[in-house]
Design an enzyme around this catalytic site. Structure first.
Site, mmCIF file in Angstrom:
data_model
loop_
_atom_site.group_PDB
_atom_site.id
_atom_site.type_symbol
_atom_site.label_atom_id
_atom_site.label_comp_id
_atom_site.label_asym_id
_atom_site.label_seq_id
_atom_site.Cartn_x
_atom_site.Cartn_y
_atom_site.Cartn_z
ATOM 1 N N ASP A 12 0.807 -1.228 0.000
ATOM 2 C CA ASP A 12 0.000 0.000 0.000
ATOM 3 C C ASP A 12 0.836 1.271 0.000
ATOM 4 O O ASP A 12 0.410 2.308 0.506
ATOM 5 C CB ASP A 12 -0.976 0.018 1.209
ATOM 6 C CG ASP A 12 -1.884 -1.185 1.212
ATOM 7 O OD1 ASP A 12 -2.226 -1.656 0.115
ATOM 8 O OD2 ASP A 12 -2.258 -1.656 2.311
ATOM 9 N N LYS A 15 2.000 2.018 -5.035
ATOM 10 C CA LYS A 15 2.546 1.413 -6.269
ATOM 11 C C LYS A 15 1.621 1.665 -7.459
ATOM 12 O O LYS A 15 2.070 1.974 -8.560
ATOM 13 C CB LYS A 15 2.719 -0.115 -6.098
ATOM 14 C CG LYS A 15 3.680 -0.520 -5.012
ATOM 15 C CD LYS A 15 3.719 -2.012 -4.828
ATOM 16 C CE LYS A 15 2.427 -2.583 -4.286
ATOM 17 N NZ LYS A 15 2.077 -2.152 -2.918
ATOM 18 N N GLY A 39 -4.574 -4.336 -3.704
ATOM 19 C CA GLY A 39 -5.543 -3.292 -4.037
ATOM 20 C C GLY A 39 -4.751 -2.072 -4.447
ATOM 21 O O GLY A 39 -4.041 -1.490 -3.635
ATOM 22 N N HIS A 40 -4.797 -1.726 -5.717
ATOM 23 C CA HIS A 40 -3.992 -0.625 -6.236
ATOM 24 C C HIS A 40 -4.921 0.501 -6.687
ATOM 25 O O HIS A 40 -5.746 0.309 -7.582
ATOM 26 C CB HIS A 40 -3.109 -1.114 -7.397
ATOM 27 C CG HIS A 40 -2.116 -2.161 -6.971
ATOM 28 N ND1 HIS A 40 -1.336 -2.866 -7.839
ATOM 29 C CD2 HIS A 40 -1.777 -2.603 -5.732
ATOM 30 C CE1 HIS A 40 -0.551 -3.701 -7.160
ATOM 31 N NE2 HIS A 40 -0.823 -3.561 -5.882
ATOM 32 N N GLN A 198 1.951 -6.209 -3.124
ATOM 33 C CA GLN A 198 2.417 -6.297 -1.734
ATOM 34 C C GLN A 198 3.690 -5.444 -1.555
ATOM 35 O O GLN A 198 3.775 -4.395 -2.147
ATOM 36 C CB GLN A 198 2.652 -7.762 -1.314
ATOM 37 C CG GLN A 198 1.378 -8.586 -1.172
ATOM 38 C CD GLN A 198 0.740 -9.008 -2.484
ATOM 39 O OE1 GLN A 198 1.379 -9.649 -3.297
ATOM 40 N NE2 GLN A 198 -0.507 -8.661 -2.695
HETATM 41 P P1 GDP Z 1 -0.702 0.264 -3.526
HETATM 42 O O1 GDP Z 1 -1.300 -0.986 -3.031
HETATM 43 O O2 GDP Z 1 0.764 0.349 -3.250
HETATM 44 O O3 GDP Z 1 -1.026 0.562 -4.957
HETATM 45 O O4 GDP Z 1 -1.362 1.450 -2.667
HETATM 46 P P2 GDP Z 1 -2.929 1.608 -2.301
HETATM 47 O O5 GDP Z 1 -3.645 2.065 -3.497
HETATM 48 O O6 GDP Z 1 -3.415 0.398 -1.607
HETATM 49 O O7 GDP Z 1 -2.852 2.718 -1.200
HETATM 50 C C1 GDP Z 1 -2.261 3.960 -1.433
HETATM 51 C C2 GDP Z 1 -3.291 5.063 -1.149
HETATM 52 O O8 GDP Z 1 -2.638 6.317 -1.091
HETATM 53 C C3 GDP Z 1 -4.336 5.214 -2.237
HETATM 54 O O9 GDP Z 1 -5.540 5.675 -1.647
HETATM 55 C C4 GDP Z 1 -3.752 6.289 -3.158
HETATM 56 O O10 GDP Z 1 -4.754 7.011 -3.867
HETATM 57 C C5 GDP Z 1 -3.087 7.186 -2.137
HETATM 58 N N1 GDP Z 1 -1.867 7.884 -2.563
HETATM 59 C C6 GDP Z 1 -0.894 7.479 -3.410
HETATM 60 N N2 GDP Z 1 0.116 8.381 -3.444
HETATM 61 C C7 GDP Z 1 -0.240 9.382 -2.601
HETATM 62 C C8 GDP Z 1 0.392 10.600 -2.183
HETATM 63 O O11 GDP Z 1 1.518 10.943 -2.575
HETATM 64 N N3 GDP Z 1 -0.301 11.363 -1.290
HETATM 65 C C9 GDP Z 1 -1.514 11.007 -0.807
HETATM 66 N N4 GDP Z 1 -2.115 11.810 0.071
HETATM 67 N N5 GDP Z 1 -2.127 9.861 -1.160
HETATM 68 C C10 GDP Z 1 -1.489 9.070 -2.046
HETATM 69 P P1 IMO Z 2 -0.902 -4.236 -2.203
HETATM 70 O O1 IMO Z 2 -0.450 -4.781 -3.511
HETATM 71 C C1 IMO Z 2 -1.035 -4.607 2.135
HETATM 72 C C2 IMO Z 2 -1.193 -8.682 3.770
HETATM 73 C C3 IMO Z 2 -2.493 -9.110 4.445
HETATM 74 C C4 IMO Z 2 -1.944 -10.080 5.465
HETATM 75 C C5 IMO Z 2 -0.789 -10.755 4.719
HETATM 76 C C6 IMO Z 2 -1.136 -12.102 4.102
HETATM 77 O O2 IMO Z 2 -2.197 -3.520 -2.250
HETATM 78 O O3 IMO Z 2 0.186 -3.445 -1.562
HETATM 79 P P2 IMO Z 2 -2.650 -12.844 2.037
HETATM 80 O O4 IMO Z 2 -4.114 -12.682 1.788
HETATM 81 O O5 IMO Z 2 -1.796 -12.253 0.984
HETATM 82 O O6 IMO Z 2 -2.271 -14.261 2.347
HETATM 83 O O7 IMO Z 2 -2.367 -12.022 3.394
HETATM 84 O O8 IMO Z 2 -0.409 -9.866 3.696
HETATM 85 N N1 IMO Z 2 -1.347 -8.170 2.388
HETATM 86 C C7 IMO Z 2 -1.258 -6.879 2.051
HETATM 87 N N2 IMO Z 2 -1.094 -5.772 2.810
HETATM 88 N N3 IMO Z 2 -1.094 -4.494 0.797
HETATM 89 C C8 IMO Z 2 -1.234 -5.593 0.029
HETATM 90 O O9 IMO Z 2 -1.189 -5.546 -1.326
HETATM 91 C C9 IMO Z 2 -1.355 -6.854 0.646
HETATM 92 N N4 IMO Z 2 -1.520 -8.112 0.187
HETATM 93 C C10 IMO Z 2 -1.497 -8.905 1.262
HETATM 94 O O10 IMO Z 2 -3.145 -8.024 5.036
HETATM 95 O O11 IMO Z 2 -1.399 -9.381 6.550
HETATM 96 MG MG MG Z 3 -2.841 -1.629 -1.807
#
Ligand code: GDP
Ligand code: IMO
Ligand code: MG
Length: 408
Positions: A12, A15, A39-40, A198
Site C-alpha cells: 500500500d 505502487k 488493491g492498487h 504487496q
Molecule cells: P498500492 O497498493 O501500493 O497501490 O497502494 P494503495 O492504493 O493500496 O494505497 C495507497 C493510497 O494512497 C491510495 O488511496 C492512493 O490514492 C493514495 N496515494 C498514493 N500516493 C499518494 C500521495 O503521494 N499522497 C496522498 N495523500 N495519497 C497518495
Molecule cells: P498491495 O499490492 C497490504 C497482507 C495481508 C496479510 C498478509 C497475508 O495492495 O500493496 P494474504 O491474503 O496475501 O495471504 O495475506 O499480507 N497483504 C497486504 N497488505 N497491501 C497488500 O497488497 C497486501 N496483500 C497482502 O493483510 O497481513
Molecule cells: Mg494496496
C-alpha cells in the site's frame, strides 16, 4: 528496457499510482506477483479506480497489459474487475493478456484460506482471497495453471464445484492466454514496466515471516514472474511512504502506540492519508517511517531509486520522526532482524525532523519543495544509500515530481 516497481514496505505504498504514472511512457505493463489480495488505487481526472488483478497501466487507451506467470488469478475476481472497468468507461478489448503459467485460485482454496487463518493461534490476518493456499498447491505441484484449463485428466482430480468453476471460465481464459517467454522476447528493447504487488516486507522469503504473503513480491520475483532472466531487469524502483502502514498482523517496530495511536497523530495520519485497505476496507495500522526496514529493503532488492509517496500527509505537522536504529536487550542495532520475537521486542530509536507547515500538494518541481521537506528526503537518501528519484505529493496522477528520467 525492463523497469521494476516494487513496494519497499508492507504494501500500500502507492505502487498503483506510480505504475499508472510511469505507464504513460511504457509500451507494456506486466504484473508479476500476488493476486486479488492486492488493491492498487489510481486517481486520474478526479475519477478513482481500484485494481486488484489488472496491471495499473490499463487505464491508458490501447495499452497492452499482462497478468504474469508469478500471479495467482481468481477468474471470478478478474472478470468482475474487467466488467467494472468497462462500466467506468475503460475499453479493455483485446489488450489484457494472461501468462499461461499463472496459477488459478479455486473456490475451495478461498474457503480453506479463511478457515485455516481463523484456526491459527496467531492469525496472519490474510485477505481471505485464497492466495496462500494457491501458492502452496503450486509448490506441492497440485495447482492448476491457465495452461491446464483444458487438460481433462488434471481437472478430473478436482471437486465438482471447482471443476464446474473452471469450466465456466475456460473459453475466456484460453482466449487471453499467452506464452510469456515468447511475448517478452518479442518486446525486447521496448519499455516494459514490471509491476509488483504487496511489498518487500511481505515477501515470502525476505519479509517478516510468517506474517507475510505467499508470493515473491520482491524485485527478484519480477524476473520469474515475468518469465525473463534476472540479468534482464534493468532498473528497480522501490516505492515507500513518508511514514509506515501495515494491514493484518505481525511485527511493526515503529507503529504508533499509546498516546500517538489513540491521540491525534494516528487518527490524523489514517484520515489524511486515507489509510483503509482497498481490498478488505480494514483500517491500516500506522507508524513512523522505519529507515532500518527501508534500508534493508534497498539492500535485498538492489533498489536503484526510491520513490517517496504521501509526503503531503505531513504538511501540517511541527515535527516529523523516523526510526534510525532499534534497541533490543539493551543493545542498539541498525540491522533488520529475522526473528519475529526480536522484531516484536525492539524499540525504535527515533530521530526528529522539522516540519514544513505549508501545503505542498500543488508543488510541481522538486526544487520548489520546502527546505525542511528536502532535508527529510536528503537524510533518507544518505541513510539508505539510495537516491529518491520520484516524489509524490497527492493521489492524483499529476501530483508527481520526477527528479530524473526513469526510462533512461
Ligand atoms: P498500492 O497498493 O501500493 O497501490 O497502494 P494503495 O492504493 O493500496 O494505497 C495507497 C493510497 O494512497 C491510495 O488511496 C492512493 O490514492 C493514495 N496515494 C498514493 N500516493 C499518494 C500521495 O503521494 N499522497 C496522498 N495523500 N495519497 C497518495
Ligand atoms: P498491495 O499490492 C497490504 C497482507 C495481508 C496479510 C498478509 C497475508 O495492495 O500493496 P494474504 O491474503 O496475501 O495471504 O495475506 O499480507 N497483504 C497486504 N497488505 N497491501 C497488500 O497488497 C497486501 N496483500 C497482502 O493483510 O497481513
Ligand atoms: Mg494496496
Amino acid at each position: 528496457m525492463n523497469t521494476v516497481v516494487i513496494g519497499a514496505q508492507w504494501g500500500d505504498e502507492g505502487k498503483g499510482k506510480i505504475v499508472d504514472y510511469l505507464a504513460g511512457e511504457a509500451d507494456v505493463i506486466v504484473r508479476f506477483s500476488g493476486g486479488a489480495n492486492a488493491g492498487h488505487t489510481i486517481v486520474s481526472g478526479g475519477r478513482q479506480y481500484a485494481l486488484h488483478l489488472i496491471p495499473s497501466g490499463a487505464l491508458y487507451p490501447g495499452k497492452v497489459v499482462v497478468l504474469g506467470s508469478g500471479m495467482v488469478i481468481d477468474p471470478r475476481a478478474l472478470f468482475a474487475e474487467i466488467a467494472l472497468l468497462e462500466e467506468q468507461g475503460v475499453d479493455t478489448t483485446g489488450r489484457i493478456f494472461i501468462s499461461d503459467r499463472a496459477h488459478i485460485v479455486l473456490p475451495s482454496y478461498i474457503e480453506i484460506d479463511k478457515e485455516r487463518d481463523a484456526k491459527r493461534k496467531k492469525p496472519i490476518g490474510t485477505t481471505g482471497r485464497g492466495i496462500g493456499i494457491t501458492y502452496s498447491m503450486k509448490s506441492d505441484r497440485d495447482g492448476i495453471r491457465v495452461a491446464d484449463v483444458g487438460w481433462k485428466d488434471k481437472l478430473d482430480e478436482l471437486s465438482k464445484g471447482d471443476y464446474d468453476f473452471i469450466a465456466g471460465y475456460r473459453d475466456r481464459l484460453e482466449a487471453m492466454a499467452i506464452d510469456m517467454a515468447a511475448f517478452m522476447e518479442r518486446h525486447k528493447g521496448d519499455r516494459v514496466l514490471l509491476e509488483g504487488a504487496q511489498g518487500a516486507l511481505l515477501d515470502l522469503d525476505l519479509g517478516t515471516y510468517p506474517f507475510v504473503s505467499s508470493g515473491m513480491s520482491s524485485a527478484a520475483g519480477a524476473a520469474i514472474g515475468a518469465g525473463i532472466g534476472p540479468r534482464s531487469l534493468d532498473k528497480v524502483l522501490g516505492v515507500f511512504k513518508a511514514y509506515s502502514t501495515r494491514v493484518g498482523n505481525g511485527p511493526f517496530p515503529t507503529e504508533f502506540s499509546g498516546e500517538e495511536a489513540e491521540g491525534d497523530l494516528g487518527a490524523f495520519i489514517r484520515e489524511t492519508g486515507r489509510e483503509y485497505g482497498v481490498t478488505t476496507g480494514r483500517p491500516r495500522r500506522c507508524g513512523y517511517l522505519d529507515l532500518v526496514a527501508l534500508r534493508y529493503a534497498c539492500w535485498v532488492n538492489t533498489i536503484d531509486r526510491l520513490v517517496m509517496t504521501h509526503l503531503d500527509v505531513y504538511d501540517t505537522l511541527d515535527e516529523i520522526k523516523a526510526a534510525v536504529a532499534y534497541t533490543v536487550d539493551g543493545e542498539e542495532t541498525a540491522d533488520f532482524p529475522a526473528s519475529i520475537g526480536k522484531l516484536t521486542a525492539v524499540k525504535p530509536v527515533l530521530q526528529c525532523f522539522k516540519g514544513w507547515k505549508r501545503p505542498i500538494s500543488e508543488v510541481c518541481h522538486y526544487d520548489d519543495l520546502p527546505e525542511e521537506a528536502k532535508a527529510y528526503i536528503s537524510f533518507i537518501e544518505d541513510y539508505c544509500g539510495t537516491k529518491v528519484g520520484v516524489v509524490s505529493v497527492g493521489y492524483e496522477r499529476t501530483q508527481t515530481m520526477v527528479r530524473e528520467a526513469v526510462w533512461d
